[in-house]
Scaffold this active site. Sequence first.
Site, PDB file in Angstrom:
ATOM      1  N   VAL A 145       0.826  -1.206   0.000  1.00  0.00           N
ATOM      2  CA  VAL A 145       0.000   0.000   0.000  1.00  0.00           C
ATOM      3  C   VAL A 145       0.863   1.259   0.000  1.00  0.00           C
ATOM      4  O   VAL A 145       0.540   2.237  -0.683  1.00  0.00           O
ATOM      5  CB  VAL A 145      -0.962   0.001   1.206  1.00  0.00           C
ATOM      6  CG1 VAL A 145      -1.732   1.310   1.281  1.00  0.00           C
ATOM      7  CG2 VAL A 145      -1.947  -1.170   1.097  1.00  0.00           C
ATOM      8  N   GLU A 146       1.950   1.232   0.733  1.00  0.00           N
ATOM      9  CA  GLU A 146       2.797   2.418   0.859  1.00  0.00           C
ATOM     10  C   GLU A 146       3.591   2.733  -0.409  1.00  0.00           C
ATOM     11  O   GLU A 146       3.663   3.884  -0.831  1.00  0.00           O
ATOM     12  CB  GLU A 146       3.770   2.251   2.036  1.00  0.00           C
ATOM     13  CG  GLU A 146       3.130   2.298   3.403  1.00  0.00           C
ATOM     14  CD  GLU A 146       2.731   3.706   3.817  1.00  0.00           C
ATOM     15  OE1 GLU A 146       3.078   4.667   3.115  1.00  0.00           O
ATOM     16  OE2 GLU A 146       2.061   3.838   4.859  1.00  0.00           O
ATOM     17  N   SER A 147       4.218   1.715  -0.994  1.00  0.00           N
ATOM     18  CA  SER A 147       5.162   1.986  -2.083  1.00  0.00           C
ATOM     19  C   SER A 147       5.059   1.046  -3.273  1.00  0.00           C
ATOM     20  O   SER A 147       5.758   1.243  -4.263  1.00  0.00           O
ATOM     21  CB  SER A 147       6.596   1.900  -1.546  1.00  0.00           C
ATOM     22  OG  SER A 147       6.914   0.553  -1.207  1.00  0.00           O
ATOM     23  N   TYR A 160      -6.971   3.552   3.791  1.00  0.00           N
ATOM     24  CA  TYR A 160      -5.697   2.866   4.031  1.00  0.00           C
ATOM     25  C   TYR A 160      -5.925   1.561   4.793  1.00  0.00           C
ATOM     26  O   TYR A 160      -5.391   0.500   4.417  1.00  0.00           O
ATOM     27  CB  TYR A 160      -4.777   3.793   4.818  1.00  0.00           C
ATOM     28  CG  TYR A 160      -3.396   3.252   5.058  1.00  0.00           C
ATOM     29  CD1 TYR A 160      -2.364   3.476   4.160  1.00  0.00           C
ATOM     30  CD2 TYR A 160      -3.096   2.536   6.221  1.00  0.00           C
ATOM     31  CE1 TYR A 160      -1.090   2.987   4.386  1.00  0.00           C
ATOM     32  CE2 TYR A 160      -1.831   2.043   6.457  1.00  0.00           C
ATOM     33  CZ  TYR A 160      -0.832   2.275   5.542  1.00  0.00           C
ATOM     34  OH  TYR A 160       0.431   1.774   5.769  1.00  0.00           O
TER      35      TYR A 160
END
Length: 203
Positions: free
Chosen positions: A67-69, A182
């Site tokens: 999800v982040e990168s 998120y």
Amino acid sequence: MVGTQQKSWYRKKRLYAVLLLLLLMILYFDRALLGKWMYPIRYEETILEQSQAFDVDPYLVASIIRVESNFRPDKLSPKGAIGLMQLMPPTAEWIAKQEGDEPADRARLQDAERNIRYGAWYVRSLQRQFASDVDAKEDRIARIAAAYNAGPGNVDRWLKEGDWDGTLASAHRIPFGETRHYVNRVYYYYLKYAQTYPDLSEK
């Protein structure tokens, strides 16, 4: 000449169609291969090693990275978050001091192993703060993911003031829209990774 070129083009088109059909058939009959193609995990060994070192769930670490990168170690966010787990420099600096490491500059945080190590360390910290006494796995994931995104101070306030009860089922009550999204994305990928890589937690 034109006719020859057309025939050659049609032959290539038929060949590509046959190859595509074969690939789709292979993927259809091999669900495990299809799952890994759709939900790949990079740095699998490092994720497992660091998750075991800090006693955190490797599926959760992998989901946060996705999800982040999307597994890009060179990613730099507009807010200044760095690397695979999108660590903010002040947070990384604090973790480095706790670990007795050298200062965590940008180059160091773009190193995949260090970034995952610091990220797993931070997940353990959030786990101890928000999920140590929570029985349901999905609620533990929701709390840790929310704190990872919005910051522990915000989550602590939401829980104390009753804005959110800390469960996945009530994630729609999380005050920050970005954090609501998120949490749901992290949990989605958690389920996909657990289904696709059943042996990850057993290695």
